[in-house]
Write a protein that holds these residues in place. Structure first.
Motif, mmCIF file in Angstrom:
data_model
loop_
_atom_site.group_PDB
_atom_site.id
_atom_site.type_symbol
_atom_site.label_atom_id
_atom_site.label_comp_id
_atom_site.label_asym_id
_atom_site.label_seq_id
_atom_site.Cartn_x
_atom_site.Cartn_y
_atom_site.Cartn_z
ATOM 1 N N ARG A 46 0.848 -1.200 0.000
ATOM 2 C CA ARG A 46 0.000 0.000 0.000
ATOM 3 C C ARG A 46 0.880 1.246 0.000
ATOM 4 O O ARG A 46 1.816 1.368 0.793
ATOM 5 N N ALA A 47 0.560 2.166 -0.881
ATOM 6 C CA ALA A 47 1.292 3.433 -0.952
ATOM 7 C C ALA A 47 0.956 4.296 0.263
ATOM 8 O O ALA A 47 -0.127 4.189 0.844
ATOM 9 N N ARG A 48 1.884 5.135 0.626
ATOM 10 C CA ARG A 48 1.650 6.068 1.729
ATOM 11 C C ARG A 48 0.694 7.169 1.271
ATOM 12 O O ARG A 48 0.575 7.440 0.082
ATOM 13 N N PHE A 65 1.403 0.045 4.776
ATOM 14 C CA PHE A 65 0.626 -0.873 5.610
ATOM 15 C C PHE A 65 1.431 -2.078 6.036
ATOM 16 O O PHE A 65 1.970 -2.776 5.181
ATOM 17 N N PRO A 66 1.475 -2.301 7.344
ATOM 18 C CA PRO A 66 0.960 -1.555 8.498
ATOM 19 C C PRO A 66 2.011 -0.581 9.020
ATOM 20 O O PRO A 66 3.146 -0.593 8.562
ATOM 21 N N SER A 67 1.639 0.190 10.005
ATOM 22 C CA SER A 67 2.583 1.114 10.639
ATOM 23 C C SER A 67 3.524 0.332 11.554
ATOM 24 O O SER A 67 3.103 -0.229 12.569
ATOM 25 N N ALA A 68 4.794 0.296 11.186
ATOM 26 C CA ALA A 68 5.786 -0.423 12.002
ATOM 27 C C ALA A 68 5.994 0.284 13.340
ATOM 28 O O ALA A 68 6.147 -0.382 14.373
ATOM 29 N N VAL A 70 2.153 10.364 7.452
ATOM 30 C CA VAL A 70 2.959 9.304 6.840
ATOM 31 C C VAL A 70 2.247 7.947 6.823
ATOM 32 O O VAL A 70 2.784 6.980 6.281
ATOM 33 N N HIS A 71 1.064 7.865 7.438
ATOM 34 C CA HIS A 71 0.286 6.625 7.453
ATOM 35 C C HIS A 71 -1.192 6.914 7.336
ATOM 36 O O HIS A 71 -1.673 7.963 7.774
ATOM 37 N N TRP A 72 -1.901 5.944 6.780
ATOM 38 C CA TRP A 72 -3.356 5.937 6.822
ATOM 39 C C TRP A 72 -3.769 5.474 8.216
ATOM 40 O O TRP A 72 -3.058 4.682 8.845
ATOM 41 N N PRO A 73 -4.917 5.941 8.729
ATOM 42 C CA PRO A 73 -5.368 5.479 10.043
ATOM 43 C C PRO A 73 -5.490 3.956 10.140
ATOM 44 O O PRO A 73 -5.153 3.366 11.178
ATOM 45 N N SER A 74 -5.930 3.312 9.084
ATOM 46 C CA SER A 74 -6.040 1.850 9.130
ATOM 47 C C SER A 74 -4.668 1.182 9.233
ATOM 48 O O SER A 74 -4.552 0.077 9.780
#
Length: 170
Positions: A73-75, A91-94, A138-142
């Motif tokens: 997934r793109a940022r 995806f996901p947020s490390a 830098v991330h989607w909430p999901s």
């Protein structure tokens, strides 16, 4: 899958920006970094003579970076990024996974009587690390939600694996 909630929440954080918030969340986000958490967890491991915390963080890091390659997934690129956009996938947020794994492992290593006092502090820290990733855009909430789930799952699985093999020292 990007949903309307992801887009709305990133818009909310973009509109909420301030000089103080920029400084605060730029600093807080580093507390979920493997560069900070791994040495911290190794010190805890040596001091407490247990491996749950560092192994949980490493497991979460490997799991999240592996999933990044699988999901690809793109940022987000909806609003201006604070700082520089990380080069890897979203995806996901490390950071969220590693913070959640650290917190969950810490709670699992303390006696039940101390868990009640430690848990609220760690929950707030994990939430703020996740929020920092959204604030910085830098991330989607999901991504953050998935990171939290992965981190907790990694800590529980690592504890389960070691619980039957060697007792943890508390």
């Amino acid at each position: 899958m990007i949903v309307a909630f992801d887009v709305w929440l990133l818009g909310f954080f973009s509109a909420w920006r301030s000089a103080a918030g920029d400084l605060l969340f730029s600093a807080i986000t580093w507390t979920g970094s493997l560069w900070l958490l791994l040495p911290f967890s190794l010190l805890i491991g040596v001091f407490r003579q247990q491996a749950l915390v560092p192994l949980s963080i490493l497991t979460a890091a490997v799991a999240s970076h592996s999933l990044k390659l699988i999901v690809a997934r793109a940022r987000p690129e909806l609003h201006e990024v604070l700082g520089t956009m990380p080069a890897d996938l979203s995806f996901p947020s490390a950071h969220s996974a590693q913070a959640a794994a650290c917190a969950a492992a810490l709670v699992l290593t303390v006696p039940a009587l101390r868990q009640a006092s430690l848990l609220p502090l760690l929950v707030v820290w994990v939430l703020v690390v996740g929020i920092s990733r959204l604030y910085l855009q830098v991330h989607w909430p999901s991504d953050v939600l998935a990171g939290w789930a992965i981190g907790i799952l990694c800590a529980v699985c690592v504890r389960q694996e070691f619980h039957g093999h060697a007792p943890e020292r508390v």
